[in-house]
Design a protein around this motif. Structure first.
Motif, PDB file in Angstrom:
ATOM      1  N   ALA A 151      36.821 -16.767 -29.907  1.00 26.34           N
ATOM      2  CA  ALA A 151      34.859 -17.453 -30.048  1.00 26.34           C
ATOM      3  C   ALA A 151      34.777 -18.381 -30.313  1.00 26.34           C
ATOM      4  O   ALA A 151      35.755 -19.434 -30.137  1.00 26.34           O
ATOM      5  N   PRO A 152      33.588 -19.404 -28.590  1.00 24.66           N
ATOM      6  CA  PRO A 152      33.673 -20.480 -28.812  1.00 24.66           C
ATOM      7  C   PRO A 152      32.874 -20.693 -29.964  1.00 24.66           C
ATOM      8  O   PRO A 152      31.673 -20.462 -30.640  1.00 24.66           O
ATOM      9  N   PRO A 153      33.232 -22.661 -29.794  1.00 21.93           N
ATOM     10  CA  PRO A 153      32.055 -22.363 -31.581  1.00 21.93           C
ATOM     11  C   PRO A 153      31.128 -22.908 -31.157  1.00 21.93           C
ATOM     12  O   PRO A 153      30.446 -23.240 -29.699  1.00 21.93           O
ATOM     13  N   GLY A 154      30.010 -22.606 -31.966  1.00 20.70           N
ATOM     14  CA  GLY A 154      28.391 -22.421 -32.140  1.00 20.70           C
ATOM     15  C   GLY A 154      27.571 -20.907 -32.681  1.00 20.70           C
ATOM     16  O   GLY A 154      28.691 -20.315 -33.207  1.00 20.70           O
ATOM     17  N   PRO A 155      26.881 -21.332 -32.198  1.00 21.26           N
ATOM     18  CA  PRO A 155      25.825 -19.852 -32.819  1.00 21.26           C
ATOM     19  C   PRO A 155      26.350 -18.924 -32.435  1.00 21.26           C
ATOM     20  O   PRO A 155      26.308 -17.818 -32.477  1.00 21.26           O
ATOM     21  N   GLU A 156      26.107 -19.141 -30.738  1.00 20.83           N
ATOM     22  CA  GLU A 156      26.424 -17.425 -30.467  1.00 20.83           C
ATOM     23  C   GLU A 156      28.093 -17.068 -30.166  1.00 20.83           C
ATOM     24  O   GLU A 156      27.606 -16.161 -30.475  1.00 20.83           O
ATOM     25  N   GLY A 157      29.044 -18.007 -31.000  1.00 20.05           N
ATOM     26  CA  GLY A 157      30.659 -17.658 -31.004  1.00 20.05           C
ATOM     27  C   GLY A 157      30.451 -17.340 -32.506  1.00 20.05           C
ATOM     28  O   GLY A 157      31.307 -15.966 -32.286  1.00 20.05           O
ATOM     29  N   ALA A 158      29.825 -17.823 -33.449  1.00 19.94           N
ATOM     30  CA  ALA A 158      29.526 -17.182 -34.375  1.00 19.94           C
ATOM     31  C   ALA A 158      29.485 -16.111 -35.037  1.00 19.94           C
ATOM     32  O   ALA A 158      29.190 -15.339 -35.590  1.00 19.94           O
ATOM     33  N   ARG A 159      28.057 -15.657 -33.924  1.00 21.57           N
ATOM     34  CA  ARG A 159      27.061 -14.548 -34.320  1.00 21.57           C
ATOM     35  C   ARG A 159      28.457 -13.416 -33.634  1.00 21.57           C
ATOM     36  O   ARG A 159      27.827 -12.327 -34.875  1.00 21.57           O
ATOM     37  N   ASP A 160      28.760 -13.002 -32.751  1.00 18.65           N
ATOM     38  CA  ASP A 160      29.483 -13.301 -32.301  1.00 18.65           C
ATOM     39  C   ASP A 160      30.464 -12.496 -33.048  1.00 18.65           C
ATOM     40  O   ASP A 160      31.308 -10.903 -33.331  1.00 18.65           O
ATOM     41  N   MET A 161      31.193 -13.045 -33.605  1.00 20.37           N
ATOM     42  CA  MET A 161      32.309 -13.190 -34.528  1.00 20.37           C
ATOM     43  C   MET A 161      31.840 -12.133 -35.342  1.00 20.37           C
ATOM     44  O   MET A 161      32.610 -11.480 -35.982  1.00 20.37           O
ATOM     45  N   LEU A 162      31.600 -12.600 -36.702  1.00 23.04           N
ATOM     46  CA  LEU A 162      30.643 -11.939 -37.819  1.00 23.04           C
ATOM     47  C   LEU A 162      30.461 -10.590 -37.063  1.00 23.04           C
ATOM     48  O   LEU A 162      30.670  -9.632 -38.017  1.00 23.04           O
ATOM     49  N   GLY A 163      29.165 -10.337 -36.422  1.00 21.30           N
ATOM     50  CA  GLY A 163      29.227  -8.879 -36.044  1.00 21.30           C
ATOM     51  C   GLY A 163      30.616  -8.537 -35.314  1.00 21.30           C
ATOM     52  O   GLY A 163      29.835  -6.636 -36.026  1.00 21.30           O
ATOM     53  N   ARG A 164      31.339  -8.622 -35.079  1.00 24.00           N
ATOM     54  CA  ARG A 164      32.641  -7.521 -35.447  1.00 24.00           C
ATOM     55  C   ARG A 164      33.534  -7.449 -36.269  1.00 24.00           C
ATOM     56  O   ARG A 164      34.072  -6.286 -36.393  1.00 24.00           O
ATOM     57  N   LEU A 165      33.310  -8.471 -36.877  1.00 18.69           N
ATOM     58  CA  LEU A 165      34.078  -8.643 -38.951  1.00 18.69           C
ATOM     59  C   LEU A 165      33.551  -7.119 -39.594  1.00 18.69           C
ATOM     60  O   LEU A 165      34.435  -6.821 -40.465  1.00 18.69           O
ATOM     61  N   VAL A 166      32.339  -6.792 -39.079  1.00 17.50           N
ATOM     62  CA  VAL A 166      31.759  -6.615 -40.607  1.00 17.50           C
ATOM     63  C   VAL A 166      30.790  -4.740 -39.869  1.00 17.50           C
ATOM     64  O   VAL A 166      30.854  -5.155 -38.883  1.00 17.50           O
ATOM     65  N   ALA A 167      30.413  -3.719 -41.100  1.00 17.75           N
ATOM     66  CA  ALA A 167      30.032  -2.136 -40.026  1.00 17.75           C
ATOM     67  C   ALA A 167      28.668  -2.737 -40.063  1.00 17.75           C
ATOM     68  O   ALA A 167      27.787  -1.694 -39.887  1.00 17.75           O
ATOM     69  N   ASP A 168      28.468  -3.468 -41.615  1.00 15.31           N
ATOM     70  CA  ASP A 168      27.065  -3.608 -41.791  1.00 15.31           C
ATOM     71  C   ASP A 168      26.650  -4.441 -41.034  1.00 15.31           C
ATOM     72  O   ASP A 168      26.787  -5.752 -41.099  1.00 15.31           O
ATOM     73  N   GLN A 169      25.727  -4.852 -39.911  1.00 14.05           N
ATOM     74  CA  GLN A 169      25.095  -5.634 -39.595  1.00 14.05           C
ATOM     75  C   GLN A 169      24.118  -6.229 -39.828  1.00 14.05           C
ATOM     76  O   GLN A 169      23.634  -7.717 -39.682  1.00 14.05           O
ATOM     77  N   SER A 170      23.453  -5.326 -41.116  1.00 16.27           N
ATOM     78  CA  SER A 170      22.231  -6.568 -41.497  1.00 16.27           C
ATOM     79  C   SER A 170      23.141  -7.671 -42.349  1.00 16.27           C
ATOM     80  O   SER A 170      22.594  -8.890 -42.574  1.00 16.27           O
TER      81      SER A 170
END
Length: 274
Positions: free
Chosen positions: A147-166
């Motif tokens: 994941a690249p540094p920055g908001p796009e990479g952070a959002r993609d990474m967090l989305g993969r970490l959790v089942a609850d996307q909220s």
């Protein structure tokens, strides 16, 4: 000699500084974070530490190459570096008996530490853990490490970490993006492609797992995409002597964040188990 710093303190370990959240009093619990870019000890464990601090001394370091802990000179991280640093940290803090809680990469380190220090490690909680023999590199873990540094990479990474996307809020994304940018240089040195070799480095042999004498609690999310239940947790049941597995439904790779109440109840009960 320790130097106080904002948000924690820095302890010299084998000549290298280790930043650590050190709070509470009582039996010691060492908490080891995972390997995602921007991960830190207090970021991963602060809420859990708060719940435990009334009854335990909680030690949550930034492992080498993460947060405010630099990589020791001449190293690029890896299981041996993280395991030896964790053991030496607890020695430096004067703790001779302690439980170890590890998430993902930190779970593999926790199990390796238990095998190396059977007299010191009293019990292990491995959460969404790595380390199982023959576990492959998942597509999602590879993407998180890339994941690249920055908001796009952070959002993609967090989305993969959790089942609850909220849970992937703008606030969470901004905080992780800032942490990713701050640690980008060190992280780039640790997990360059091809990344299968880093899974191999964190894989524990059957002999190492057999050497774990402490009771082990495995906590895993049923929807974990980074370290899937089938390949990450289930195989460990065949290798660990005193082990139990708790699976949380509707949960991804970070049960301590996605189902904090259930996780804390499991953790508290296991730490006082006779």
């Amino acid at each position: 000699m320790s130097v106080l710093v904002t948000g924690g303190r820095t302890v010299k370990v084998a000549g290298s500084p280790v930043h650590v959240l050190d709070t509470g009093s009582g039996p010691a619990v060492l908490m080891l974070h995972g390997s995602g870019p921007g991960t830190t000890g207090d970021g991963a464990w602060a809420a859990t530490a708060t719940s435990l601090a009334a009854s335990h001394r909680v030690v949550a370091p930034d492992q080498a190459g993460f947060g405010r802990t630099p990589l020791p000179a001449g190293t690029s991280g890896g299981l041996r570096v993280w395991t030896e640093q964790a053991a030496a940290l607890m020695d430096a803090l004067g703790e001779t008996s302690y439980a170890v809680v590890g998430h993902s990469m930190g779970g593999a380190v926790a199990l390796a530490l238990a095998a190396a220090r059977p007299r010191q490690v009293s019990r292990v909680v491995a959460v969404g853990t790595m380390g199982a023999p023959e576990a492959p590199l998942s597509t999602d873990l590879n993407a998180v490490w890339a994941a690249p540094p920055g908001p796009e990479g952070a959002r993609d990474m967090l989305g993969r970490l959790v089942a609850d996307q909220s849970l992937v809020t703008d606030e969470a994304v901004a905080a992780r993006a800032d942490a990713m940018r701050a640690g980008a240089e060190a992280f780039a040195a640790m997990f360059p492609a091809p990344r299968t070799r880093w899974v191999d480095d964190l894989t524990l042999s059957a002999a190492t797992l057999a050497a774990v004498r402490a009771p082990v609690l495995l906590v895993h999310g049923a929807q974990d995409r980074l370290t899937p239940l089938r390949t990450a947790a289930l195989p460990l049941l065949d290798h660990l002597g005193d082990v139990r597995l708790h699976v949380l439904g509707r949960c991804g790779h970070a049960p301590q964040l996605e189902q904090p109440t259930a996780f804390r109840e499991l953790l508290a009960a296991f730490l006082v188990r006779g």
